[in-house]
Design a protein around this motif. Structure first.
Motif, PDB file in Angstrom:
ATOM      1  N   VAL A  16       0.847  -1.197   0.000  1.00  0.00           N
ATOM      2  CA  VAL A  16       0.000   0.000   0.000  1.00  0.00           C
ATOM      3  C   VAL A  16       0.877   1.238   0.000  1.00  0.00           C
ATOM      4  O   VAL A  16       1.717   1.424   0.898  1.00  0.00           O
ATOM      5  CB  VAL A  16      -0.929   0.018   1.230  1.00  0.00           C
ATOM      6  CG1 VAL A  16      -1.841   1.252   1.185  1.00  0.00           C
ATOM      7  CG2 VAL A  16      -1.757  -1.257   1.301  1.00  0.00           C
ATOM      8  N   ASP A  18       1.202   5.501   0.082  1.00  0.00           N
ATOM      9  CA  ASP A  18       0.501   6.565   0.787  1.00  0.00           C
ATOM     10  C   ASP A  18      -0.403   7.339  -0.168  1.00  0.00           C
ATOM     11  O   ASP A  18      -0.572   6.959  -1.336  1.00  0.00           O
ATOM     12  CB  ASP A  18       1.493   7.492   1.490  1.00  0.00           C
ATOM     13  CG  ASP A  18       2.481   8.168   0.540  1.00  0.00           C
ATOM     14  OD1 ASP A  18       2.326   8.036  -0.693  1.00  0.00           O
ATOM     15  OD2 ASP A  18       3.419   8.821   1.028  1.00  0.00           O
ATOM     16  N   GLY A  19      -0.975   8.433   0.309  1.00  0.00           N
ATOM     17  CA  GLY A  19      -1.826   9.285  -0.514  1.00  0.00           C
ATOM     18  C   GLY A  19      -1.157  10.615  -0.789  1.00  0.00           C
ATOM     19  O   GLY A  19       0.071  10.750  -0.679  1.00  0.00           O
ATOM     20  N   TYR A  56      -0.147   8.717   7.201  1.00  0.00           N
ATOM     21  CA  TYR A  56      -0.375   7.692   6.182  1.00  0.00           C
ATOM     22  C   TYR A  56       0.084   6.306   6.646  1.00  0.00           C
ATOM     23  O   TYR A  56      -0.578   5.305   6.354  1.00  0.00           O
ATOM     24  CB  TYR A  56       0.288   8.084   4.876  1.00  0.00           C
ATOM     25  CG  TYR A  56      -0.509   9.112   4.106  1.00  0.00           C
ATOM     26  CD1 TYR A  56      -1.792   8.817   3.661  1.00  0.00           C
ATOM     27  CD2 TYR A  56      -0.002  10.381   3.841  1.00  0.00           C
ATOM     28  CE1 TYR A  56      -2.538   9.744   2.961  1.00  0.00           C
ATOM     29  CE2 TYR A  56      -0.745  11.313   3.136  1.00  0.00           C
ATOM     30  CZ  TYR A  56      -2.017  10.999   2.703  1.00  0.00           C
ATOM     31  OH  TYR A  56      -2.772  11.927   2.014  1.00  0.00           O
ATOM     32  N   ALA A  61      -0.580   2.596   5.156  1.00  0.00           N
ATOM     33  CA  ALA A  61       0.396   2.605   4.069  1.00  0.00           C
ATOM     34  C   ALA A  61       1.641   1.813   4.458  1.00  0.00           C
ATOM     35  O   ALA A  61       2.106   1.877   5.605  1.00  0.00           O
ATOM     36  CB  ALA A  61       0.790   4.030   3.707  1.00  0.00           C
ATOM     37  N   TYR A 245      -1.214   4.957  -8.551  1.00  0.00           N
ATOM     38  CA  TYR A 245      -1.730   5.844  -7.505  1.00  0.00           C
ATOM     39  C   TYR A 245      -2.347   7.084  -8.162  1.00  0.00           C
ATOM     40  O   TYR A 245      -1.701   8.098  -8.356  1.00  0.00           O
ATOM     41  CB  TYR A 245      -0.691   6.184  -6.441  1.00  0.00           C
ATOM     42  CG  TYR A 245       0.709   6.602  -6.864  1.00  0.00           C
ATOM     43  CD1 TYR A 245       1.221   7.858  -6.559  1.00  0.00           C
ATOM     44  CD2 TYR A 245       1.561   5.708  -7.522  1.00  0.00           C
ATOM     45  CE1 TYR A 245       2.512   8.227  -6.881  1.00  0.00           C
ATOM     46  CE2 TYR A 245       2.849   6.055  -7.855  1.00  0.00           C
ATOM     47  CZ  TYR A 245       3.323   7.328  -7.538  1.00  0.00           C
ATOM     48  OH  TYR A 245       4.619   7.685  -7.870  1.00  0.00           O
ATOM     49  N   GLY A 282      -1.883   3.025  -4.272  1.00  0.00           N
ATOM     50  CA  GLY A 282      -2.163   4.099  -3.331  1.00  0.00           C
ATOM     51  C   GLY A 282      -2.904   5.210  -4.024  1.00  0.00           C
ATOM     52  O   GLY A 282      -3.642   4.990  -4.988  1.00  0.00           O
ATOM     53  N   PRO A 289      -5.815  10.001   4.022  1.00  0.00           N
ATOM     54  CA  PRO A 289      -5.644   8.810   4.858  1.00  0.00           C
ATOM     55  C   PRO A 289      -6.849   7.880   4.901  1.00  0.00           C
ATOM     56  O   PRO A 289      -6.679   6.649   4.945  1.00  0.00           O
ATOM     57  CB  PRO A 289      -5.348   9.405   6.240  1.00  0.00           C
ATOM     58  CG  PRO A 289      -4.706  10.723   5.946  1.00  0.00           C
ATOM     59  CD  PRO A 289      -5.431  11.233   4.740  1.00  0.00           C
ATOM     60  N   ILE A 292      -6.691   5.674   1.970  1.00  0.00           N
ATOM     61  CA  ILE A 292      -5.594   4.711   2.076  1.00  0.00           C
ATOM     62  C   ILE A 292      -5.986   3.561   3.003  1.00  0.00           C
ATOM     63  O   ILE A 292      -5.668   2.396   2.741  1.00  0.00           O
ATOM     64  CB  ILE A 292      -4.310   5.399   2.567  1.00  0.00           C
ATOM     65  CG1 ILE A 292      -3.872   6.468   1.551  1.00  0.00           C
ATOM     66  CG2 ILE A 292      -3.195   4.388   2.791  1.00  0.00           C
ATOM     67  CD1 ILE A 292      -3.722   5.975   0.120  1.00  0.00           C
ATOM     68  N   THR A 293      -6.693   3.871   4.068  1.00  0.00           N
ATOM     69  CA  THR A 293      -7.196   2.814   4.944  1.00  0.00           C
ATOM     70  C   THR A 293      -8.126   1.870   4.180  1.00  0.00           C
ATOM     71  O   THR A 293      -8.067   0.640   4.329  1.00  0.00           O
ATOM     72  CB  THR A 293      -7.934   3.421   6.145  1.00  0.00           C
ATOM     73  OG1 THR A 293      -7.021   4.189   6.923  1.00  0.00           O
ATOM     74  CG2 THR A 293      -8.547   2.344   7.025  1.00  0.00           C
TER      75      THR A 293
END
Length: 302
Positions: A16, A18-19, A56, A61, A245, A282, A289, A292-293
């Motif tokens: 994963v 991050d954003g 993140y 992430a 992403y 991502g 966030p 991302i979760t």
């Protein structure tokens, strides 16, 4: 190229990403309206960058992308920052992400990818969404190589060659990362089935097929709707793991430096991307966030 990160990616378990770093910083009250964007905070508010990375990691992430996307010797020089200090700030971007990973205290491995944005990011005028700057491949390679050397020396797990708008710059970046000893991913920004400069994605991805340094290829900073076809093409053409992403689906207005429209990002789309070959997943601009979760939840499910 062998590394712990490359081995993890080759294992087949999706990781994963991050954003959007900028939207996380803006949500914390930081003004990113100048030409250095989030890179300005490397000098002015480094703790804020570490906090954004931490948010993140805590959201799920596995990989943090550093705040060096718009950090260049040329961009810093325009603000009166000398070359030695600029190199320190580039290295700091990796250190801040490492610090966040340590503070996260996660049981799973956490990784750091050092961002190297395109030449157009330094111009800060939206050129990364057009490409074709009028520079030759040699000039672009000479622009990218010095900061890639500094970033590689700072010890990231990977180099993120990201938001690349055309094959000319991709070719220059592939030459620029040779011999640095750090694996890289190459990620284009696209519109439909073409790069932003209009080249077919098959042609674009093929450049990286035989590049030993490149351990993943894919797309970022694009509409979510453009991802599925790009994943299939990248996997088919290169045989490498695919990185994706996308943005939230909103559109960037370069003149007003603002996002327009509505989000179309949906974590449920990730199932199809994973099935087509995506192994690094991502979000980019305007993906926070919470999203991302959701991605982490989807990727951890059977």
């Amino acid at each position: 190229m062998t590394s712990d990160f490359a081995d993890a990616l080759a294992s087949g378990r999706p990781l994963v990403l991050d954003g959007g770093l900028s939207n996380q910083l803006e949500s914390a009250g930081h003004d990113l309206s100048d030409g250095l964007w989030s890179a300005r905070l490397l000098a002015e508010a480094p703790d804020a960058i570490a906090e954004a990375h931490l948010a993140y990691f805590e959201a799920g992430a596995d990989v943090a992308i550093t705040s060096s996307y718009q950090a260049t010797f040329e961009g810093f020089a325009r603000r009166g920052v000398g070359r030695e200090r600029a190199a320190e700030l580039l290295a700091l971007s990796v250190e801040l992400a490492r610090d966040a990973a340590r503070r996260a205290g996660a049981a799973r491995p956490l990784w750091v990818a050092a961002s190297a944005g395109p030449y157009g990011a330094m111009l800060a005028d939206g050129s990364e969404y057009r490409g074709r700057y009028g520079l030759g491949a040699g000039e672009l390679e000479r622009f990218h190589r010095p900061r890639l050397e500094v970033l590689a020396a700072a010890g990231p797990d990977a180099l993120a060659l990201e938001t690349v708008p055309d094959t000319d710059e991709a070719a220059a970046l592939l030459r620029a990362v040779r011999g640095l000893g750090v694996p890289a991913w190459l990620s284009y920004t696209v519109a439909g089935d073409r790069t932003r400069a209009g080249q077919p994605l098959e042609e674009a991805f093929a450049l990286a097929a035989d590049a030993e340094e490149v351990i993943a290829v894919g797309v970022n900073c694009c509409a979510p709707e453009d991802v599925a076809g790009a994943v299939e093409t990248a996997a088919r053409v290169t045989g490498k793991p695919v990185v994706v992403y996308p943005n939230s689906g909103e559109l960037w207005d370069a003149q007003d430096r603002a996002w327009r429209g509505r989000s179309s990002f949906d974590a449920d789309q990730v199932r199809g991307w994973r099935a087509a070959g995506a192994r690094l997943v991502g979000g980019c601009c305007r993906v926070g966030p919470d999203a991302i979760t959701s991605i982490a939840s989807v990727l951890s499910s059977p």
